[in-house]
Design a protein around this motif. Structure first.
Motif, PDB file in Angstrom:
ATOM      1  N   LEU A   1      -9.756  35.380  -4.276  1.00 24.84           N
ATOM      2  CA  LEU A   1      -9.576  33.412  -3.778  1.00 24.84           C
ATOM      3  C   LEU A   1      -9.600  33.735  -1.496  1.00 24.84           C
ATOM      4  O   LEU A   1     -10.313  33.588  -1.458  1.00 24.84           O
ATOM      5  N   LEU A   2      -8.750  34.679  -2.317  1.00 25.44           N
ATOM      6  CA  LEU A   2      -8.478  35.074  -0.591  1.00 25.44           C
ATOM      7  C   LEU A   2      -9.632  36.027   0.323  1.00 25.44           C
ATOM      8  O   LEU A   2     -10.353  36.075   1.294  1.00 25.44           O
ATOM      9  N   ILE A   3     -10.760  37.006  -0.499  1.00 22.96           N
ATOM     10  CA  ILE A   3     -11.397  37.929  -0.286  1.00 22.96           C
ATOM     11  C   ILE A   3     -12.609  36.706  -0.589  1.00 22.96           C
ATOM     12  O   ILE A   3     -13.270  37.563   1.041  1.00 22.96           O
ATOM     13  N   THR A   4     -12.807  36.381  -1.264  1.00 22.54           N
ATOM     14  CA  THR A   4     -13.919  35.592  -0.977  1.00 22.54           C
ATOM     15  C   THR A   4     -14.199  34.511  -0.150  1.00 22.54           C
ATOM     16  O   THR A   4     -15.214  34.425   0.632  1.00 22.54           O
ATOM     17  N   ILE A   5     -12.722  33.943   0.924  1.00 21.07           N
ATOM     18  CA  ILE A   5     -13.123  32.548   1.827  1.00 21.07           C
ATOM     19  C   ILE A   5     -13.304  34.125   2.965  1.00 21.07           C
ATOM     20  O   ILE A   5     -13.652  33.130   3.939  1.00 21.07           O
TER      21      ILE A   5
ATOM     22  N   HIS B   1     -16.261  28.823   6.402  1.00 17.08           N
ATOM     23  CA  HIS B   1     -14.952  29.555   7.339  1.00 17.08           C
ATOM     24  C   HIS B   1     -14.957  27.788   7.933  1.00 17.08           C
ATOM     25  O   HIS B   1     -15.398  28.028   8.745  1.00 17.08           O
ATOM     26  N   GLU B   2     -14.717  27.372   7.168  1.00 10.96           N
ATOM     27  CA  GLU B   2     -14.259  25.764   7.580  1.00 10.96           C
ATOM     28  C   GLU B   2     -12.819  25.179   6.589  1.00 10.96           C
ATOM     29  O   GLU B   2     -12.300  25.601   6.582  1.00 10.96           O
ATOM     30  N   PRO B   3     -12.102  24.469   7.690  1.00 12.32           N
ATOM     31  CA  PRO B   3     -10.742  24.336   7.863  1.00 12.32           C
ATOM     32  C   PRO B   3      -9.843  24.016   5.910  1.00 12.32           C
ATOM     33  O   PRO B   3      -8.952  24.518   5.468  1.00 12.32           O
ATOM     34  N   MET B   4     -10.888  23.337   5.340  1.00 11.66           N
ATOM     35  CA  MET B   4     -10.524  22.684   4.425  1.00 11.66           C
ATOM     36  C   MET B   4      -9.939  24.548   3.276  1.00 11.66           C
ATOM     37  O   MET B   4      -8.986  24.387   2.731  1.00 11.66           O
ATOM     38  N   TYR B   5     -10.716  25.690   3.824  1.00  9.96           N
ATOM     39  CA  TYR B   5     -10.759  26.639   2.878  1.00  9.96           C
ATOM     40  C   TYR B   5      -9.777  27.488   3.410  1.00  9.96           C
ATOM     41  O   TYR B   5      -8.764  28.268   2.864  1.00  9.96           O
ATOM     42  N   TYR B   6      -9.443  27.426   4.875  1.00 12.53           N
ATOM     43  CA  TYR B   6      -8.521  28.156   5.089  1.00 12.53           C
ATOM     44  C   TYR B   6      -7.131  27.387   4.888  1.00 12.53           C
ATOM     45  O   TYR B   6      -6.471  27.893   4.577  1.00 12.53           O
ATOM     46  N   LEU B   7      -6.968  26.143   4.788  1.00  7.37           N
ATOM     47  CA  LEU B   7      -5.146  25.447   3.892  1.00  7.37           C
ATOM     48  C   LEU B   7      -5.816  26.358   2.471  1.00  7.37           C
ATOM     49  O   LEU B   7      -4.039  27.126   2.615  1.00  7.37           O
ATOM     50  N   LEU B   8      -6.463  26.098   1.815  1.00  3.86           N
ATOM     51  CA  LEU B   8      -6.220  27.240   0.491  1.00  3.86           C
ATOM     52  C   LEU B   8      -5.818  28.577   0.922  1.00  3.86           C
ATOM     53  O   LEU B   8      -5.341  29.146   0.259  1.00  3.86           O
TER      54      LEU B   8
ATOM     55  N   VAL C   1      -6.799  25.939  -9.515  1.00  2.00           N
ATOM     56  CA  VAL C   1      -6.993  23.978  -9.246  1.00  2.00           C
ATOM     57  C   VAL C   1      -7.657  23.556  -8.196  1.00  2.00           C
ATOM     58  O   VAL C   1      -8.744  22.868  -8.201  1.00  2.00           O
ATOM     59  N   TYR C   2      -7.215  24.009  -6.692  1.00  2.00           N
ATOM     60  CA  TYR C   2      -7.515  24.380  -5.353  1.00  2.00           C
ATOM     61  C   TYR C   2      -9.119  25.004  -5.389  1.00  2.00           C
ATOM     62  O   TYR C   2      -9.634  23.909  -4.427  1.00  2.00           O
ATOM     63  N   GLY C   3      -9.514  26.191  -6.025  1.00  3.01           N
ATOM     64  CA  GLY C   3     -10.445  26.948  -5.896  1.00  3.01           C
ATOM     65  C   GLY C   3     -11.632  27.364  -6.766  1.00  3.01           C
ATOM     66  O   GLY C   3     -12.709  26.524  -6.379  1.00  3.01           O
ATOM     67  N   VAL C   4     -11.708  27.665  -7.791  1.00  2.00           N
ATOM     68  CA  VAL C   4     -12.129  27.439  -8.705  1.00  2.00           C
ATOM     69  C   VAL C   4     -12.726  26.576  -9.182  1.00  2.00           C
ATOM     70  O   VAL C   4     -14.157  26.825  -9.646  1.00  2.00           O
ATOM     71  N   ARG C   5     -12.002  24.868  -9.205  1.00  6.17           N
ATOM     72  CA  ARG C   5     -12.910  24.199  -9.667  1.00  6.17           C
ATOM     73  C   ARG C   5     -13.872  23.159  -8.133  1.00  6.17           C
ATOM     74  O   ARG C   5     -14.341  21.994  -8.234  1.00  6.17           O
ATOM     75  N   THR C   6     -13.762  24.237  -7.217  1.00  5.19           N
ATOM     76  CA  THR C   6     -14.396  23.489  -5.582  1.00  5.19           C
ATOM     77  C   THR C   6     -15.884  24.474  -5.775  1.00  5.19           C
ATOM     78  O   THR C   6     -16.308  25.807  -5.787  1.00  5.19           O
ATOM     79  N   GLN C   7     -16.574  23.928  -5.680  1.00  7.01           N
ATOM     80  CA  GLN C   7     -18.302  24.700  -6.473  1.00  7.01           C
ATOM     81  C   GLN C   7     -18.485  25.080  -4.889  1.00  7.01           C
ATOM     82  O   GLN C   7     -19.208  26.669  -5.979  1.00  7.01           O
ATOM     83  N   GLU C   8     -18.460  25.370  -3.949  1.00 12.45           N
ATOM     84  CA  GLU C   8     -18.751  25.690  -2.950  1.00 12.45           C
ATOM     85  C   GLU C   8     -18.242  27.513  -3.187  1.00 12.45           C
ATOM     86  O   GLU C   8     -18.250  28.453  -2.943  1.00 12.45           O
ATOM     87  N   ILE C   9     -16.569  28.008  -3.687  1.00 13.56           N
ATOM     88  CA  ILE C   9     -15.751  28.725  -4.007  1.00 13.56           C
ATOM     89  C   ILE C   9     -16.892  29.267  -5.134  1.00 13.56           C
ATOM     90  O   ILE C   9     -16.774  30.683  -5.045  1.00 13.56           O
ATOM     91  N   LYS C  10     -16.728  29.072  -6.205  1.00 13.32           N
ATOM     92  CA  LYS C  10     -17.365  29.248  -6.980  1.00 13.32           C
ATOM     93  C   LYS C  10     -18.335  30.065  -7.000  1.00 13.32           C
ATOM     94  O   LYS C  10     -18.764  30.602  -7.870  1.00 13.32           O
ATOM     95  N   GLN C  11     -18.985  29.640  -6.085  1.00  9.41           N
ATOM     96  CA  GLN C  11     -20.663  30.178  -5.962  1.00  9.41           C
ATOM     97  C   GLN C  11     -20.486  30.961  -4.618  1.00  9.41           C
ATOM     98  O   GLN C  11     -21.299  32.363  -5.121  1.00  9.41           O
ATOM     99  N   GLY C  12     -19.449  31.254  -3.913  1.00  7.22           N
ATOM    100  CA  GLY C  12     -19.070  32.081  -3.065  1.00  7.22           C
ATOM    101  C   GLY C  12     -18.586  33.409  -3.982  1.00  7.22           C
ATOM    102  O   GLY C  12     -18.855  34.485  -3.649  1.00  7.22           O
ATOM    103  N   ILE C  13     -17.631  33.238  -4.889  1.00 12.47           N
ATOM    104  CA  ILE C  13     -17.241  34.050  -5.765  1.00 12.47           C
ATOM    105  C   ILE C  13     -18.273  34.970  -7.091  1.00 12.47           C
ATOM    106  O   ILE C  13     -18.379  36.264  -6.944  1.00 12.47           O
TER     107      ILE C  13
END
Length: 314
Positions: A49-53, A60-67, A294-306
Protein backbone atom coordinates in the motif's frame (compact mmCIF):
# COMPACT_ATOMS: atom_id res chain seq x y z
CA UNK A 1 22.92 -4.37 40.34
CA UNK A 2 22.96 -4.34 44.19
CA UNK A 3 22.09 -1.24 46.21
CA UNK A 4 21.68 -0.40 49.93
CA UNK A 5 18.30 0.78 51.15
CA UNK A 6 17.48 1.44 54.83
CA UNK A 7 20.48 -0.60 55.92
CA UNK A 8 19.53 -3.66 53.90
CA UNK A 9 20.82 -5.01 50.64
CA UNK A 10 18.37 -5.21 47.77
CA UNK A 11 18.86 -6.30 44.20
CA UNK A 12 18.01 -3.86 41.42
CA UNK A 13 16.45 -5.43 38.33
CA UNK A 14 18.58 -5.08 35.18
CA UNK A 15 16.35 -7.06 32.83
CA UNK A 16 12.90 -8.63 32.70
CA UNK A 17 11.53 -12.02 31.73
CA UNK A 18 8.41 -12.05 29.56
CA UNK A 19 6.46 -15.04 30.83
CA UNK A 20 3.25 -15.48 28.84
CA UNK A 21 0.60 -18.21 28.76
CA UNK A 22 1.76 -19.76 32.03
CA UNK A 23 -1.44 -21.75 32.51
CA UNK A 24 -1.82 -22.68 28.84
CA UNK A 25 1.71 -23.25 27.46
CA UNK A 26 0.36 -25.27 24.53
CA UNK A 27 -1.27 -22.07 23.23
CA UNK A 28 2.15 -20.74 22.27
CA UNK A 29 2.65 -23.11 19.36
CA UNK A 30 -0.92 -22.93 18.07
CA UNK A 31 -1.02 -19.15 18.35
CA UNK A 32 2.36 -18.74 16.67
CA UNK A 33 1.03 -20.14 13.38
CA UNK A 34 -1.81 -17.64 12.75
CA UNK A 35 0.22 -14.88 14.41
CA UNK A 36 3.15 -15.34 12.03
CA UNK A 37 0.79 -15.47 9.03
CA UNK A 38 -0.99 -12.32 10.16
CA UNK A 39 2.37 -10.64 10.72
CA UNK A 40 3.50 -11.47 7.18
CA UNK A 41 0.14 -10.31 5.82
CA UNK A 42 0.28 -7.05 7.77
CA UNK A 43 3.86 -6.28 6.71
CA UNK A 44 3.25 -7.26 3.08
CA UNK A 45 -0.11 -5.52 2.64
CA UNK A 46 0.99 -2.29 4.32
CA UNK A 47 4.28 -2.24 2.40
CA UNK A 48 2.47 -2.74 -0.93
CA UNK A 49 0.00 0.00 0.00
CA UNK A 50 2.80 2.43 0.89
CA UNK A 51 4.79 1.69 -2.28
CA UNK A 52 1.68 1.98 -4.46
CA UNK A 53 0.70 5.37 -3.01
CA UNK A 54 4.30 6.57 -3.29
CA UNK A 55 4.79 5.54 -6.94
CA UNK A 56 1.33 6.29 -8.32
CA UNK A 57 1.01 10.03 -9.01
CA UNK A 58 -2.78 9.71 -9.23
CA UNK A 59 -2.82 8.68 -5.55
CA UNK A 60 -0.96 11.77 -4.34
CA UNK A 61 -4.07 13.12 -2.63
CA UNK A 62 -4.88 13.91 1.04
CA UNK A 63 -7.04 10.81 1.58
CA UNK A 64 -4.24 8.49 0.46
CA UNK A 65 -1.65 10.38 2.50
CA UNK A 66 -3.74 9.57 5.58
CA UNK A 67 -3.77 5.92 4.54
CA UNK A 68 0.03 6.07 4.26
CA UNK A 69 0.31 7.39 7.81
CA UNK A 70 -1.92 4.58 9.09
CA UNK A 71 0.10 1.93 7.22
CA UNK A 72 3.38 3.31 8.55
CA UNK A 73 2.06 3.23 12.12
CA UNK A 74 0.89 -0.37 11.67
CA UNK A 75 4.30 -1.46 10.37
CA UNK A 76 6.15 0.09 13.32
CA UNK A 77 3.76 -1.41 15.90
CA UNK A 78 4.08 -4.87 14.32
CA UNK A 79 7.89 -4.69 14.24
CA UNK A 80 7.99 -3.50 17.85
CA UNK A 81 5.80 -6.27 19.25
CA UNK A 82 5.39 -9.34 17.06
CA UNK A 83 9.02 -10.47 16.41
CA UNK A 84 9.70 -10.58 20.16
CA UNK A 85 6.47 -12.49 20.79
CA UNK A 86 7.35 -15.05 18.11
CA UNK A 87 10.88 -15.36 19.56
CA UNK A 88 9.29 -16.26 22.91
CA UNK A 89 6.90 -18.74 21.31
CA UNK A 90 9.50 -20.49 19.14
CA UNK A 91 12.83 -20.15 20.98
CA UNK A 92 11.77 -19.33 24.57
CA UNK A 93 13.79 -16.06 24.42
CA UNK A 94 11.98 -14.44 27.34
CA UNK A 95 14.68 -12.01 28.47
CA UNK A 96 14.45 -8.31 27.57
CA UNK A 97 16.78 -5.61 28.90
CA UNK A 98 15.54 -2.93 31.29
CA UNK A 99 15.80 -0.06 28.79
CA UNK A 100 14.55 -2.12 25.83
CA UNK A 101 11.44 -2.94 27.85
CA UNK A 102 10.59 0.70 28.50
CA UNK A 103 11.44 1.65 24.92
CA UNK A 104 8.95 -0.98 23.71
CA UNK A 105 6.42 0.37 26.22
CA UNK A 106 6.84 3.93 24.92
CA UNK A 107 6.59 2.96 21.25
CA UNK A 108 3.44 0.91 21.88
CA UNK A 109 1.72 3.67 23.87
CA UNK A 110 2.84 6.36 21.43
CA UNK A 111 1.92 4.57 18.22
CA UNK A 112 -1.39 3.20 19.52
CA UNK A 113 -2.36 6.74 20.51
CA UNK A 114 -1.25 8.03 17.09
CA UNK A 115 -3.27 5.30 15.37
CA UNK A 116 -6.37 6.27 17.37
CA UNK A 117 -5.82 9.92 16.41
CA UNK A 118 -5.35 8.95 12.74
CA UNK A 119 -8.66 7.06 12.83
CA UNK A 120 -10.25 10.27 14.14
CA UNK A 121 -8.80 12.36 11.29
CA UNK A 122 -9.92 9.76 8.74
CA UNK A 123 -13.43 9.79 10.24
CA UNK A 124 -13.46 13.57 9.78
CA UNK A 125 -12.26 13.10 6.20
CA UNK A 126 -15.17 10.71 5.58
CA UNK A 127 -17.59 13.15 7.22
CA UNK A 128 -16.52 16.06 4.99
CA UNK A 129 -16.59 13.88 1.87
CA UNK A 130 -20.22 12.79 2.49
CA UNK A 131 -21.77 15.71 4.36
CA UNK A 132 -19.96 18.56 2.55
CA UNK A 133 -18.83 17.13 -0.81
CA UNK A 134 -18.65 20.51 -2.57
CA UNK A 135 -16.36 21.95 0.12
CA UNK A 136 -14.18 18.82 0.36
CA UNK A 137 -11.39 20.02 -2.01
CA UNK A 138 -11.03 23.29 -0.10
CA UNK A 139 -11.08 21.68 3.39
CA UNK A 140 -9.11 18.43 2.97
CA UNK A 141 -5.93 19.73 1.36
CA UNK A 142 -2.25 18.80 1.48
CA UNK A 143 -1.80 21.53 4.09
CA UNK A 144 -4.58 19.97 6.18
CA UNK A 145 -2.84 16.58 6.08
CA UNK A 146 0.52 18.17 7.03
CA UNK A 147 -1.04 19.98 9.99
CA UNK A 148 -2.91 16.80 11.01
CA UNK A 149 0.33 14.78 10.88
CA UNK A 150 2.13 17.34 13.06
CA UNK A 151 -0.79 17.33 15.52
CA UNK A 152 -0.87 13.51 15.64
CA UNK A 153 2.88 13.34 16.25
CA UNK A 154 3.13 16.15 18.81
CA UNK A 155 0.01 15.49 20.89
CA UNK A 156 0.61 11.81 21.39
CA UNK A 157 4.39 11.93 21.87
CA UNK A 158 4.09 14.60 24.59
CA UNK A 159 1.22 12.96 26.50
CA UNK A 160 2.50 9.37 26.32
CA UNK A 161 6.15 10.17 27.12
CA UNK A 162 5.67 10.39 30.94
CA UNK A 163 4.23 6.83 31.09
CA UNK A 164 7.52 4.93 30.49
CA UNK A 165 9.50 7.66 32.29
CA UNK A 166 7.40 7.30 35.46
CA UNK A 167 7.55 3.50 35.24
CA UNK A 168 11.32 3.42 34.64
CA UNK A 169 11.95 5.64 37.69
CA UNK A 170 10.28 3.13 39.99
CA UNK A 171 12.41 0.83 42.15
CA UNK A 172 12.27 -2.78 40.93
CA UNK A 173 13.78 -4.81 43.75
CA UNK A 174 11.75 -8.01 43.65
CA UNK A 175 10.72 -10.35 40.89
CA UNK A 176 11.55 -9.46 37.30
CA UNK A 177 8.97 -11.77 35.71
CA UNK A 178 6.35 -9.96 33.62
CA UNK A 179 3.22 -12.06 33.18
CA UNK A 180 2.81 -11.02 29.58
CA UNK A 181 4.42 -11.34 26.14
CA UNK A 182 5.12 -7.61 25.93
CA UNK A 183 6.15 -4.80 28.26
CA UNK A 184 2.65 -3.48 28.90
CA UNK A 185 2.92 -0.61 31.37
CA UNK A 186 0.29 -1.98 33.77
CA UNK A 187 2.06 -5.35 34.02
CA UNK A 188 5.51 -3.82 34.48
CA UNK A 189 4.47 -1.25 37.11
CA UNK A 190 2.97 -3.91 39.39
CA UNK A 191 6.49 -5.39 39.84
CA UNK A 192 7.72 -2.21 41.53
CA UNK A 193 8.41 -1.95 45.25
CA UNK A 194 7.29 1.71 45.23
CA UNK A 195 3.88 3.29 45.42
CA UNK A 196 2.60 3.37 41.83
CA UNK A 197 -0.45 5.54 42.51
CA UNK A 198 0.82 8.56 40.56
CA UNK A 199 1.88 6.41 37.63
CA UNK A 200 -1.47 4.59 37.53
CA UNK A 201 -3.46 7.82 37.78
CA UNK A 202 -1.49 9.37 34.93
CA UNK A 203 -1.88 6.27 32.78
CA UNK A 204 -5.63 6.23 33.41
CA UNK A 205 -6.21 9.96 32.88
CA UNK A 206 -3.82 10.23 29.93
CA UNK A 207 -5.16 7.11 28.24
CA UNK A 208 -8.79 8.06 28.53
CA UNK A 209 -8.06 11.66 27.56
CA UNK A 210 -6.43 10.51 24.32
CA UNK A 211 -8.55 7.51 23.37
CA UNK A 212 -11.74 8.86 24.93
CA UNK A 213 -11.65 12.16 23.08
CA UNK A 214 -10.81 10.38 19.82
CA UNK A 215 -13.68 7.92 20.25
CA UNK A 216 -16.18 10.68 21.05
CA UNK A 217 -15.22 12.61 17.91
CA UNK A 218 -15.24 9.42 15.80
CA UNK A 219 -18.73 8.48 17.00
CA UNK A 220 -19.91 12.04 16.42
CA UNK A 221 -18.53 12.01 12.87
CA UNK A 222 -20.19 8.70 11.99
CA UNK A 223 -23.48 9.77 13.60
CA UNK A 224 -23.56 12.83 11.37
CA UNK A 225 -22.54 10.68 8.39
CA UNK A 226 -25.36 8.22 9.08
CA UNK A 227 -27.88 11.04 9.37
CA UNK A 228 -26.70 12.55 6.07
CA UNK A 229 -26.66 9.17 4.32
CA UNK A 230 -30.25 8.38 5.31
CA UNK A 231 -31.33 11.61 3.63
CA UNK A 232 -29.76 10.70 0.28
CA UNK A 233 -32.29 10.13 -2.49
CA UNK A 234 -29.99 8.94 -5.26
CA UNK A 235 -30.31 5.23 -6.07
CA UNK A 236 -27.47 3.20 -4.61
CA UNK A 237 -25.94 6.21 -2.82
CA UNK A 238 -26.97 4.98 0.63
CA UNK A 239 -25.56 1.48 0.05
CA UNK A 240 -22.27 2.84 -1.33
CA UNK A 241 -21.77 5.29 1.54
CA UNK A 242 -22.66 2.71 4.20
CA UNK A 243 -20.37 0.14 2.55
CA UNK A 244 -17.40 2.51 2.63
CA UNK A 245 -17.85 4.17 6.02
CA UNK A 246 -19.48 1.16 7.66
CA UNK A 247 -16.40 -1.01 7.17
CA UNK A 248 -14.22 1.82 8.50
CA UNK A 249 -16.41 2.16 11.59
CA UNK A 250 -16.39 -1.60 12.29
CA UNK A 251 -12.60 -1.68 12.13
CA UNK A 252 -12.32 1.32 14.49
CA UNK A 253 -14.84 -0.28 16.85
CA UNK A 254 -12.81 -3.51 16.86
CA UNK A 255 -9.60 -1.60 17.64
CA UNK A 256 -11.24 0.33 20.50
CA UNK A 257 -13.20 -2.60 21.96
CA UNK A 258 -10.10 -4.80 22.29
CA UNK A 259 -8.28 -2.04 24.19
CA UNK A 260 -11.30 -1.50 26.44
CA UNK A 261 -11.65 -5.21 27.19
CA UNK A 262 -7.91 -5.39 27.96
CA UNK A 263 -8.25 -2.58 30.53
CA UNK A 264 -11.31 -4.17 32.13
CA UNK A 265 -9.67 -7.60 32.41
CA UNK A 266 -6.72 -5.95 34.14
CA UNK A 267 -9.05 -4.26 36.63
CA UNK A 268 -10.83 -7.53 37.48
CA UNK A 269 -7.74 -9.69 37.05
CA UNK A 270 -8.59 -11.84 40.07
CA UNK A 271 -11.74 -13.11 38.34
CA UNK A 272 -10.16 -13.61 34.90
CA UNK A 273 -7.57 -16.12 33.78
CA UNK A 274 -4.14 -14.41 33.49
CA UNK A 275 -3.87 -15.78 29.96
CA UNK A 276 -6.81 -13.66 28.76
CA UNK A 277 -5.04 -10.25 28.89
CA UNK A 278 -2.00 -11.87 27.26
CA UNK A 279 -4.18 -13.19 24.46
CA UNK A 280 -5.72 -9.75 23.98
CA UNK A 281 -2.27 -8.18 23.83
CA UNK A 282 -1.33 -10.09 20.70
CA UNK A 283 -4.30 -8.51 18.93
CA UNK A 284 -1.90 -5.79 17.74
CA UNK A 285 -1.30 -7.53 14.45
CA UNK A 286 -4.98 -8.05 13.55
CA UNK A 287 -5.95 -4.39 12.86
CA UNK A 288 -2.59 -3.95 11.11
CA UNK A 289 -3.48 -6.80 8.74
CA UNK A 290 -7.05 -5.61 8.21
CA UNK A 291 -6.41 -1.87 7.81
CA UNK A 292 -4.87 -2.00 4.29
CA UNK A 293 -7.65 -4.35 3.15
CA UNK A 294 -10.55 -2.32 4.56
CA UNK A 295 -9.13 1.11 3.78
CA UNK A 296 -7.03 0.30 0.75
CA UNK A 297 -7.92 -2.74 -1.30
CA UNK A 298 -11.63 -1.87 -1.23
CA UNK A 299 -10.82 1.51 -2.81
CA UNK A 300 -11.03 1.29 -6.60
CA UNK A 301 -8.19 3.76 -7.24
CA UNK A 302 -5.79 1.81 -5.01
CA UNK A 303 -6.72 -1.51 -6.61
CA UNK A 304 -5.99 -0.05 -10.02
CA UNK A 305 -2.70 1.38 -8.73
CA UNK A 306 -1.66 -2.03 -7.35
CA UNK A 307 -2.52 -3.67 -10.67
CA UNK A 308 -0.41 -1.15 -12.61
CA UNK A 309 2.45 -1.65 -10.13
CA UNK A 310 2.30 -5.43 -10.56
CA UNK A 311 2.36 -5.05 -14.34
CA UNK A 312 5.51 -2.92 -14.10
CA UNK A 313 7.21 -5.45 -11.84
CA UNK A 314 6.22 -8.47 -13.91
Amino acid sequence: MTIYQNGTITSEVSDFLLNCFVRSPSWKFWLSLPLSLLFLLAMGANSVLLITIWLEVSLHEPMYYLLSILSLLDIVVCLTVIPKVLAIFWFDLKSISFYACFLQMYIMNWFFAMESCTFMVMAYDCYVAICHPLRYPSIITDQFVAKAAIFILARNSIITMPIPILSSQLHYCGTNVIDNCICANMFVSRLSCNDVTISCIYQFVGGWTLLGSDLILIFLSYTLILRAVLRLKAEGAVAKALSTCGSHFILILFFSTILLVFVLTHVVKKKVSPDVPVLLNVHNVIPAALNPIVYGVRTQEIKQGIQRLLKKVC
